[in-house]
Write a protein that holds these residues in place. Structure first.
Motif, PDB file in Angstrom:
ATOM      1  N   SER A 243       0.826  -1.205   0.000  1.00 30.64           N
ATOM      2  CA  SER A 243       0.000   0.000   0.000  1.00 30.64           C
ATOM      3  C   SER A 243       0.861   1.256   0.000  1.00 30.64           C
ATOM      4  N   TYR A 244       2.120   1.118  -0.323  1.00 31.26           N
ATOM      5  CA  TYR A 244       3.059   2.226  -0.455  1.00 31.26           C
ATOM      6  C   TYR A 244       4.091   1.814  -1.496  1.00 31.26           C
ATOM      7  N   CYS A 245       4.932   2.744  -1.915  1.00 33.93           N
ATOM      8  CA  CYS A 245       5.943   2.466  -2.931  1.00 33.93           C
ATOM      9  C   CYS A 245       7.225   1.964  -2.273  1.00 33.93           C
ATOM     10  N   TYR A 246       7.689   0.817  -2.719  1.00 32.79           N
ATOM     11  CA  TYR A 246       8.892   0.172  -2.196  1.00 32.79           C
ATOM     12  C   TYR A 246       9.801  -0.107  -3.382  1.00 32.79           C
ATOM     13  N   HIS A 247      11.030   0.358  -3.345  1.00 32.04           N
ATOM     14  CA  HIS A 247      11.904   0.361  -4.520  1.00 32.04           C
ATOM     15  C   HIS A 247      12.008  -0.983  -5.246  1.00 32.04           C
ATOM     16  N   PRO A 248      12.312  -2.095  -4.562  1.00 34.13           N
ATOM     17  CA  PRO A 248      12.379  -3.374  -5.291  1.00 34.13           C
ATOM     18  C   PRO A 248      11.057  -3.746  -5.954  1.00 34.13           C
ATOM     19  N   ASP A 249       9.952  -3.326  -5.361  1.00 36.56           N
ATOM     20  CA  ASP A 249       8.629  -3.608  -5.906  1.00 36.56           C
ATOM     21  C   ASP A 249       8.366  -2.784  -7.162  1.00 36.56           C
ATOM     22  N   VAL A 250       8.806  -1.528  -7.156  1.00 34.98           N
ATOM     23  CA  VAL A 250       8.556  -0.634  -8.285  1.00 34.98           C
ATOM     24  C   VAL A 250       9.343  -1.062  -9.517  1.00 34.98           C
ATOM     25  N   ILE A 251      10.625  -1.385  -9.341  1.00 34.27           N
ATOM     26  CA  ILE A 251      11.446  -1.709 -10.512  1.00 34.27           C
ATOM     27  C   ILE A 251      11.007  -3.018 -11.171  1.00 34.27           C
ATOM     28  N   LYS A 252      10.308  -3.888 -10.434  1.00 34.75           N
ATOM     29  CA  LYS A 252       9.803  -5.125 -11.035  1.00 34.75           C
ATOM     30  C   LYS A 252       8.733  -4.848 -12.091  1.00 34.75           C
ATOM     31  N   CYS A 253       8.102  -3.679 -12.017  1.00 34.94           N
ATOM     32  CA  CYS A 253       7.051  -3.333 -12.986  1.00 34.94           C
ATOM     33  C   CYS A 253       7.619  -2.822 -14.299  1.00 34.94           C
ATOM     34  N   SER A 254       8.921  -2.605 -14.355  1.00 35.26           N
ATOM     35  CA  SER A 254       9.518  -2.047 -15.563  1.00 35.26           C
ATOM     36  C   SER A 254       9.556  -3.081 -16.680  1.00 35.26           C
ATOM     37  N   CYS A 255       9.335  -2.604 -17.913  1.00 31.69           N
ATOM     38  CA  CYS A 255       9.455  -3.485 -19.078  1.00 31.69           C
ATOM     39  C   CYS A 255      10.747  -3.192 -19.831  1.00 31.69           C
ATOM     40  N   SER A 256      11.650  -2.400 -19.226  1.00 33.42           N
ATOM     41  CA  SER A 256      12.986  -2.194 -19.773  1.00 33.42           C
ATOM     42  C   SER A 256      13.999  -2.821 -18.822  1.00 33.42           C
ATOM     43  N   SER A 257      15.256  -2.808 -19.194  1.00 32.57           N
ATOM     44  CA  SER A 257      16.285  -3.452 -18.387  1.00 32.57           C
ATOM     45  C   SER A 257      16.450  -2.755 -17.037  1.00 32.57           C
ATOM     46  N   ILE A 258      16.471  -3.551 -15.978  1.00 31.99           N
ATOM     47  CA  ILE A 258      16.636  -2.996 -14.622  1.00 31.99           C
ATOM     48  C   ILE A 258      17.969  -3.434 -14.024  1.00 31.99           C
ATOM     49  N   LYS A 259      18.895  -3.886 -14.867  1.00 29.68           N
ATOM     50  CA  LYS A 259      20.175  -4.396 -14.371  1.00 29.68           C
ATOM     51  C   LYS A 259      20.922  -3.335 -13.578  1.00 29.68           C
ATOM     52  N   VAL A 260      21.002  -2.117 -14.152  1.00 25.84           N
ATOM     53  CA  VAL A 260      21.712  -1.033 -13.463  1.00 25.84           C
ATOM     54  C   VAL A 260      21.022  -0.698 -12.144  1.00 25.84           C
ATOM     55  N   ASN A 261      19.687  -0.642 -12.140  1.00 25.37           N
ATOM     56  CA  ASN A 261      18.935  -0.336 -10.925  1.00 25.37           C
ATOM     57  C   ASN A 261      19.173  -1.397  -9.854  1.00 25.37           C
ATOM     58  N   SER A 262      19.168  -2.664 -10.265  1.00 30.19           N
ATOM     59  CA  SER A 262      19.376  -3.757  -9.317  1.00 30.19           C
ATOM     60  C   SER A 262      20.779  -3.716  -8.719  1.00 30.19           C
ATOM     61  N   ILE A 263      21.771  -3.427  -9.576  1.00 33.66           N
ATOM     62  CA  ILE A 263      23.153  -3.353  -9.085  1.00 33.66           C
ATOM     63  C   ILE A 263      23.305  -2.199  -8.099  1.00 33.66           C
ATOM     64  N   CYS A 264      22.747  -1.041  -8.446  1.00 27.51           N
ATOM     65  CA  CYS A 264      22.828   0.122  -7.541  1.00 27.51           C
ATOM     66  C   CYS A 264      22.096  -0.152  -6.232  1.00 27.51           C
ATOM     67  N   GLY A 265      20.957  -0.858  -6.311  1.00 28.40           N
ATOM     68  CA  GLY A 265      20.232  -1.218  -5.096  1.00 28.40           C
ATOM     69  C   GLY A 265      21.046  -2.147  -4.209  1.00 28.40           C
ATOM     70  N   LEU A 266      21.733  -3.107  -4.832  1.00 27.47           N
ATOM     71  CA  LEU A 266      22.573  -4.030  -4.069  1.00 27.47           C
ATOM     72  C   LEU A 266      23.753  -3.305  -3.440  1.00 27.47           C
ATOM     73  N   VAL A 267      24.366  -2.382  -4.196  1.00 24.50           N
ATOM     74  CA  VAL A 267      25.492  -1.606  -3.658  1.00 24.50           C
ATOM     75  C   VAL A 267      25.037  -0.761  -2.468  1.00 24.50           C
ATOM     76  N   ALA A 268      23.868  -0.116  -2.610  1.00 25.14           N
ATOM     77  CA  ALA A 268      23.338   0.704  -1.511  1.00 25.14           C
ATOM     78  C   ALA A 268      23.061  -0.146  -0.278  1.00 25.14           C
ATOM     79  N   LEU A 269      22.547  -1.361  -0.482  1.00 27.22           N
ATOM     80  CA  LEU A 269      22.274  -2.269   0.639  1.00 27.22           C
ATOM     81  C   LEU A 269      23.565  -2.668   1.337  1.00 27.22           C
TER      82      LEU A 269
END
Length: 311
Positions: free
Chosen positions: A177-203
């Protein structure tokens, strides 16, 4: 589909309790009660720390920072959650989503930093008590708070800015019921490789550093406590850490489980995502004021001053 996603306003659909939409109004009652407990408890801790001069010490400054971040997390998630539960207002734009993620993830990252600072505070207080006030001065605590904020910006802003380059294709249904980054990028129909890598680095740069450092602090604390000859003194020293250990557990355990569910639990029932998200963002703000008011003698006394008839 890519051209359609780029030419139309990018919107998402929030989710309440999957399969139980007819009971949303009833779910809103305990949710509102928990939010009121969280806001009242944390605001009271902030008030007593600010107004009571006996609490103007490093340990209580960090507790007040923890309360401030808990309030921020609660306030960030409440509007969309109540909108879904009360009015079935499920549609949210990408820009509104990014704003909510900035505050929700931002306060979460800062809380992780505060918990690390509190572990260092306990380490210095127990392992080097004679230099406690010399090491943790007011100016250093203020500088630490600034560092927490800058660290959050450095880790979070690239993730949010990279969302603007993505294309999203209908139906864009989120799991919460709110926006959560890993949840939002899953809705993308383009490549999310860079987003996933940056998310992992931030974690890795946040909880990947904070959790081992907190663990190391308590290894050294336990080693120091075991060297104390008196059993009573050992119990007293360890008792000052109980509240912080509880705060660390209720913050990190749901966070790690939620991250694992999003990464590996693709076949998990939808209610599992809902349950874990609520545990992660609602339990720490609710439980932290209770833990610190019960287990910390000075804060409990300050609370009783506000309600003298309860003594």
């Amino acid at each position: 589909m890519l051209s359609i996603g780029n030419s139309t306003p990018q919107t998402f659909f929030l989710t309440g309790v999957p399969g139980l939409e007819d009971f949303h109004i009833w779910f809103s009652i305990p949710f509102c009660c928990l939010c009121m407990v969280a806001l009242l408890g944390n605001s009271t801790i902030l008030y007593v720390v600010i107004t009571d001069s006996s609490l103007h010490e490093p340990m209580y400054y960090f507790i007040s920072m923890l309360s401030a971040t808990d309030m921020g997390i609660t306030i960030s998630s409440v509007p969309t959650t109540l909108g879904v539960l009360w009015f079935n207002a499920r549609i949210i734009s990408l820009d509104a989503c990014i704003v909510q993620m900035f505050f929700l993830h931002g306060f979460t990252l800062m809380e992780s930093s505060v918990l690390l600072a509190m572990a260092f505070d306990r380490f210095v207080a127990i392992c080097n008590p004679l230099r406690y006030t010399m090491i943790l001065t007011n100016s250093r605590i203020i500088k630490a708070a600034v560092v927490f904020f800058v660290r959050m910006l450095i880790n979070l802003m690239p993730l949010l800015l990279l969302l603007k380059r993505l294309s999203f294709c209908a139906p864009n249904v989120l799991s919460h019921s709110y926006c959560y980054h890993p949840d939002v990028i899953k809705c993308s129909c383009s490549s999310i490789k860079v987003n996933s890598i940056c998310g992992l680095v931030a974690l890795i740069l946040t909880s990947g550093i904070d959790i081992p450092c907190i663990f190391l602090s308590y290894v050294l604390i336990i080693k120091s406590i075991l060297s104390i000859a008196s059993p009573e003194e050992r119990q007293k020293a360890f008792g000052t850490c109980i509240s912080h250990i509880g705060a660390v557990a209720i913050f990190y355990i749901p966070w790690v489980i939620l991250a694992l569910v999003h990464r590996f639990g693709h076949n998990a029932p939808p209610y599992v995502h809902t349950l874990m998200s609520n545990l992660h963002f609602l339990f720490p703000p609710v439980l932290n004021p209770i833990i610190y008011s019960v287990k910390t003698k000075q804060i409990r006394k300050a609370f009783l001053k506000l309600f003298p008839n309860t003594e």
